[in-house]
Design an enzyme around this catalytic site. Sequence first.
Site, short mmCIF file in Angstrom:
data_model
loop_
_atom_site.label_atom_id
_atom_site.label_comp_id
_atom_site.label_asym_id
_atom_site.label_seq_id
_atom_site.Cartn_x
_atom_site.Cartn_y
_atom_site.Cartn_z
N GLY A 182 34.81 -6.06 5.98
CA GLY A 182 34.08 -7.29 5.72
C GLY A 182 34.86 -8.44 5.13
O GLY A 182 34.52 -9.59 5.36
N GLU A 184 36.69 -8.84 -1.99
CA GLU A 184 35.54 -8.18 -1.39
C GLU A 184 34.61 -9.24 -0.82
O GLU A 184 34.47 -10.32 -1.40
CB GLU A 184 34.82 -7.35 -2.47
CG GLU A 184 33.62 -6.58 -2.00
CD GLU A 184 33.93 -5.46 -1.02
OE1 GLU A 184 34.32 -5.78 0.12
OE2 GLU A 184 33.74 -4.29 -1.36
N ASP A 185 33.99 -8.93 0.31
CA ASP A 185 33.06 -9.89 0.91
C ASP A 185 31.77 -10.00 0.11
O ASP A 185 31.28 -11.08 -0.16
CB ASP A 185 32.77 -9.55 2.37
CG ASP A 185 32.23 -8.14 2.58
OD1 ASP A 185 32.29 -7.30 1.64
OD2 ASP A 185 31.76 -7.85 3.69
N ASP A 219 26.85 -5.71 -3.82
CA ASP A 219 25.41 -5.60 -4.00
C ASP A 219 25.10 -4.51 -5.02
O ASP A 219 24.96 -4.80 -6.19
CB ASP A 219 24.64 -5.46 -2.69
CG ASP A 219 25.27 -4.49 -1.70
OD1 ASP A 219 25.81 -3.46 -2.10
OD2 ASP A 219 25.20 -4.78 -0.51
N LYS A 264 25.05 -10.08 -5.17
CA LYS A 264 23.60 -9.96 -5.23
C LYS A 264 23.25 -9.38 -6.61
O LYS A 264 23.14 -8.18 -6.79
CB LYS A 264 23.08 -9.02 -4.14
CG LYS A 264 23.23 -9.56 -2.74
CD LYS A 264 22.62 -8.58 -1.74
CE LYS A 264 22.71 -9.08 -0.33
NZ LYS A 264 22.10 -8.11 0.62
N PHE A 293 19.43 -9.63 3.50
CA PHE A 293 20.45 -9.04 4.37
C PHE A 293 21.09 -10.18 5.15
O PHE A 293 20.41 -10.94 5.83
CB PHE A 293 19.83 -8.02 5.32
CG PHE A 293 20.86 -7.30 6.14
CD1 PHE A 293 21.63 -6.29 5.59
CD2 PHE A 293 21.09 -7.65 7.46
CE1 PHE A 293 22.60 -5.64 6.33
CE2 PHE A 293 22.06 -7.01 8.22
CZ PHE A 293 22.81 -6.00 7.65
N ASP A 303 28.48 -7.87 8.86
CA ASP A 303 27.92 -7.48 10.15
C ASP A 303 26.59 -6.77 10.05
O ASP A 303 26.19 -6.33 8.96
CB ASP A 303 28.90 -6.55 10.88
CG ASP A 303 28.95 -5.16 10.27
OD1 ASP A 303 28.73 -4.17 10.99
OD2 ASP A 303 29.21 -5.04 9.04
N ARG A 316 30.17 -10.36 12.71
CA ARG A 316 31.33 -10.63 11.85
C ARG A 316 32.05 -11.93 12.24
O ARG A 316 32.63 -12.60 11.41
CB ARG A 316 32.34 -9.49 11.91
CG ARG A 316 31.91 -8.24 11.22
CD ARG A 316 33.08 -7.27 11.10
NE ARG A 316 32.67 -5.92 10.79
CZ ARG A 316 32.38 -5.46 9.59
NH1 ARG A 316 32.44 -6.28 8.55
NH2 ARG A 316 32.02 -4.22 9.39
#
Length: 179
Positions: A50, A104-105, A108, A136, A157, A164, A170
């Site tokens: 990601g 990191e993308d 959560d 998040k 989401f 993705d 992506r």
Amino acid sequence: MSLSTISLHDKQFAPYLTASQITAAVRELAAHINRDYAGKQPLFVAVLNGSFMFAADLLKEIQLPCEITFIRVSSYQGTSSTGTVREIMGLQEEVAGRDLIILEDIVDSGHTMKGLLEQLRAKNPASVEVATLFLKPECLQHQLDLRYIGLSIPNDFIVGYGLDYDGLGRNLPDVYSVV
């Protein structure tokens, strides 16, 4: 240009963040890192898959001598977390005594990041910090000290810009949230 709703697999996604909003967040993160690491030579550790777009765009804005490496980890089997982080593609570099910045993308639940931080700290780096494009906060289940956060978002989401839905989305330059 107006963005429209898109379909990926069996779900519909509506526009959430534009590429220009993402670029602004990435530039702001880079500016903070450039200030904080002046005189240092950090090793960026990008978490695949990601973070590849975020890592590429962030490093274009970094004005320090630096290196980048890539790792791939997993704490999920299907759609649920196993609670254990396992390396799929591991770190090849020696990190003892080095300043690490994990890219990191999205964070959560925090399960993956907690495990990754524990594994990296066991290798005795000089420091380990996290730069995440998205956080998040309402999903976070672990106390994590995240030094660099691009955008805090609700528990929606999202896809696009490296994120993705079952492999699709992506490549989108904008971010979309499920409808």
